[in-house]
Design a protein around this motif. Structure first.
Motif, PDB file in Angstrom:
ATOM      1  N   ARG A   2       0.812  -1.339   0.107  1.00  0.00           N
ATOM      2  CA  ARG A   2      -0.057  -0.036  -0.025  1.00  0.00           C
ATOM      3  C   ARG A   2       0.969   1.356  -0.016  1.00  0.00           C
ATOM      4  NH1 ARG A   2      -3.339   1.385   5.107  1.00  0.00           N
ATOM      5  NH2 ARG A   2      -1.381   1.967   6.008  1.00  0.00           N
ATOM      6  N   VAL A   3       0.909   1.950  -1.132  1.00  0.00           N
ATOM      7  CA  VAL A   3       1.437   3.337  -1.188  1.00  0.00           C
ATOM      8  C   VAL A   3       0.690   4.383  -0.856  1.00  0.00           C
ATOM      9  CG1 VAL A   3       3.148   4.790  -2.546  1.00  0.00           C
ATOM     10  CG2 VAL A   3       3.153   2.177  -2.772  1.00  0.00           C
ATOM     11  N   GLY A   4       0.975   5.279   0.034  1.00  0.00           N
ATOM     12  CA  GLY A   4       0.164   6.569   0.167  1.00  0.00           C
ATOM     13  C   GLY A   4       1.057   7.891   0.207  1.00  0.00           C
ATOM     14  N   GLU A  49      -1.579   3.970  -4.328  1.00  0.00           N
ATOM     15  CA  GLU A  49      -1.603   2.562  -5.057  1.00  0.00           C
ATOM     16  C   GLU A  49      -1.699   1.426  -4.131  1.00  0.00           C
ATOM     17  OE1 GLU A  49       1.376   3.352  -8.885  1.00  0.00           O
ATOM     18  OE2 GLU A  49       1.782   2.113  -7.284  1.00  0.00           O
ATOM     19  N   TYR A  50      -2.247   0.565  -4.651  1.00  0.00           N
ATOM     20  CA  TYR A  50      -2.509  -0.804  -3.663  1.00  0.00           C
ATOM     21  C   TYR A  50      -2.293  -1.782  -4.754  1.00  0.00           C
ATOM     22  CZ  TYR A  50      -4.769  -4.299  -0.811  1.00  0.00           C
ATOM     23  OH  TYR A  50      -4.872  -5.407   0.158  1.00  0.00           O
ATOM     24  N   THR A  51      -1.206  -2.862  -4.141  1.00  0.00           N
ATOM     25  CA  THR A  51      -0.624  -3.787  -5.337  1.00  0.00           C
ATOM     26  C   THR A  51      -0.794  -5.261  -4.563  1.00  0.00           C
ATOM     27  OG1 THR A  51       0.640  -2.374  -6.570  1.00  0.00           O
ATOM     28  CG2 THR A  51       1.120  -4.751  -6.644  1.00  0.00           C
ATOM     29  N   ILE A  90      -2.194  -7.440  -9.879  1.00  0.00           N
ATOM     30  CA  ILE A  90      -2.744  -6.235  -9.982  1.00  0.00           C
ATOM     31  C   ILE A  90      -2.690  -4.986  -9.417  1.00  0.00           C
ATOM     32  CG2 ILE A  90      -5.269  -5.610  -9.820  1.00  0.00           C
ATOM     33  CD1 ILE A  90      -6.078  -8.527 -10.368  1.00  0.00           C
ATOM     34  N   THR A  91      -2.420  -3.838  -9.859  1.00  0.00           N
ATOM     35  CA  THR A  91      -2.426  -2.706  -9.050  1.00  0.00           C
ATOM     36  C   THR A  91      -3.214  -1.809  -9.578  1.00  0.00           C
ATOM     37  OG1 THR A  91       0.196  -2.832  -8.990  1.00  0.00           O
ATOM     38  CG2 THR A  91      -0.652  -0.630  -9.002  1.00  0.00           C
ATOM     39  N   ILE A  92      -4.175  -0.989  -8.582  1.00  0.00           N
ATOM     40  CA  ILE A  92      -4.836  -0.201  -8.754  1.00  0.00           C
ATOM     41  C   ILE A  92      -4.649   1.201  -8.104  1.00  0.00           C
ATOM     42  CG2 ILE A  92      -6.223  -0.770  -6.569  1.00  0.00           C
ATOM     43  CD1 ILE A  92      -8.798   0.263  -7.886  1.00  0.00           C
ATOM     44  N   SER A  93      -4.498   2.295  -9.091  1.00  0.00           N
ATOM     45  CA  SER A  93      -4.203   3.681  -8.747  1.00  0.00           C
ATOM     46  C   SER A  93      -5.041   4.488  -8.840  1.00  0.00           C
ATOM     47  CB  SER A  93      -3.004   4.106  -9.728  1.00  0.00           C
ATOM     48  OG  SER A  93      -1.872   2.937  -9.801  1.00  0.00           O
TER      49      SER A  93
END
Length: 416
Positions: free
Chosen positions: A314-316, A322-324, A411-414
């Motif tokens: 989890r990138v904030g 982003e969440y991968t 899977i990565t959602i941005s």
């Protein structure tokens, strides 16, 4: 430079001694040495022939001044080196190299070394010392016919230690540089190592992580006043690992293993669910957590490792989130010949969009409740096996990695 006796005691209590990891016993040894020096000087001053010796010194001063300059410099360097105090078995500062940098420069027997003037040699030695952190052997030099610059190479282009420099043909000043080196962790300069415990503690990681290895990259383009250097230190112990990155002398990224107690239970639960959606099987137990604070990108990243196969990140950040979820032990076929590689790439590039959608849609629906029918498909030709689903009217996107059989492994959602 010679300090008065009382000044030595003040210096001992200044940096780097004040907050360094040196033991108290070593400090006391130095203070006792100072006391011994003071006592010895008092006895000399009280001696009957002291005034006579002082007179002889003044009488001979003229002869000392008339000695060749090289002899005086060499003597000064030797005395300074002999007077260097040892601390934990290491010289506090490379005094000889500080006074006479070229003394540490390594030159091959190649005839092209004759192109290097004394100014160029000093520039090369000081640049490697101050920015690269080590001296590499210079084995090639060539003068440019148009610019008049002198180009030099050091180290081995096929190894981790390598340097290229362009020097002004008249002044010997540095014009451009491209250098890299690798060293063991304890060889890194003290100004970096002393920051390690505090930086790790600042992200709630283990401050006792030990330096294992370090990498250094140095860049300078024409017009810049001085090089820019980038340093990465890798840390490890039996409990975890980490890394720290510096740009010049400023720490810009700190990463380290942290306790799972520092992570919210919601994040762990959601991570387990996304792994189950990706793999179709129950998620393994949480094995470790790594936290990264990146001031350069203004981001914070939490990586959760489940078993020996899956990671959820989890990138904030200020500009994006982003969440991968990824299977980093995915089964890639053994590719032996060039033909095998070409066929594998061809399968990935020509895999039908419908098949990729059919495999990705139910996973993404289960993870995020998103219907892929509204998203436009884009194949990433620069990254074979990667594709992006994007909403035309919105900035957010979903990136997937697929195998030749259309199995989805990342899977990565941005939300940009």
């Amino acid at each position: 430079m010679r300090f008065k006796d009382e000044d030595w005691e003040k210096e001992i209590r200044k940096e780097p001694f004040a907050s360094s990891p040196f033991q108290d016993q070593h400090k006391q040894n130095v203070l006792r040495q100072v006391e011994w020096m003071k006592t010895g000087e008092e006895h000399v001053n009280d001696a009957p022939d002291h005034k006579q010796k002082q007179h002889i010194k003044r009488r001979n001063r003229r002869n000392v001044r008339s000695r060749p300059r090289k002899v005086v410099v060499v003597t000064t360097v030797a005395v300074a080196a002999a007077a260097a105090m040892l601390w934990n078995g290491q010289v506090l500062e490379p005094i000889v190299e500080k006074v006479y940098p070229v003394s540490a420069l390594q030159l091959s027997d190649d005839p092209s070394m004759n192109l290097l003037t004394s100014e160029m040699k000093q520039t090369v030695a000081m640049t490697m010392r101050d920015y690269l952190g080590k001296q590499l052997e210079v084995h090639y030099a060539k003068k440019g016919p148009i610019t008049g610059w002198v180009y030099i190479e050091a180290g081995d282009v096929n190894k981790s230690d390598y340097a290229k420099m362009w020097l002004d043909g008249k002044t010997g000043a540095l014009v451009e540089a491209d250098m890299r080196s690798e060293m063991s962790g304890n060889e890194l300069e003290h100004r970096f190592l002393r920051q390690v415990p505090g930086l790790l503690k600042g992200i709630n990681s283990d401050p006792t992580l030990k330096p294992i290895s370090a990498r250094r990259y140095v860049k300078m383009k024409q017009g810049q006043e001085k090089p820019v250097w980038f340093t990465t230190l890798f840390l490890e112990n039996g409990k975890g690992s980490g890394s720290i990155e510096w740009t010049r002398d400023e720490a810009v990224s700190v990463s380290g293993t942290v306790s799972s107690d520092t992570v919210s239970t919601d994040l762990i639960t959601n991570a387990s669910s996304t792994i189950e959606a990706l793999s179709g099987e129950p998620a393994p137990a949480l094995k470790s957590v790594t936290f990264t604070q990146n001031d350069k990108q203004l981001e914070e990243t939490t990586d959760l490792y489940f078993g020996d196969r899956y990671v959820v990140s989890r990138v904030g950040g200020r500009f994006s989130n982003e969440y991968t979820v990824m299977d980093f032990q995915r089964g890639v076929p053994e590719l032996v010949t060039i033909e095998d590689h070409e066929q594998y790439i061809e399968k990935l590039l020509t895999l039908d969009e419908k098949i990729i959608r059919q495999n990705a849609a139910p996973i993404i629906q289960k993870m995020f409740g998103i219907d892929l029918d509204k998203y436009v498909f884009e194949r990433d030709t620069n990254n074979i096996g990667m594709a992006t689903f994007r909403l035309e009217e919105m900035a957010n996107m979903i990136q997937v990695r697929y195998e030749e059989d259309a199995r989805i492994t990342m899977i990565t959602i941005s939300d940009l």
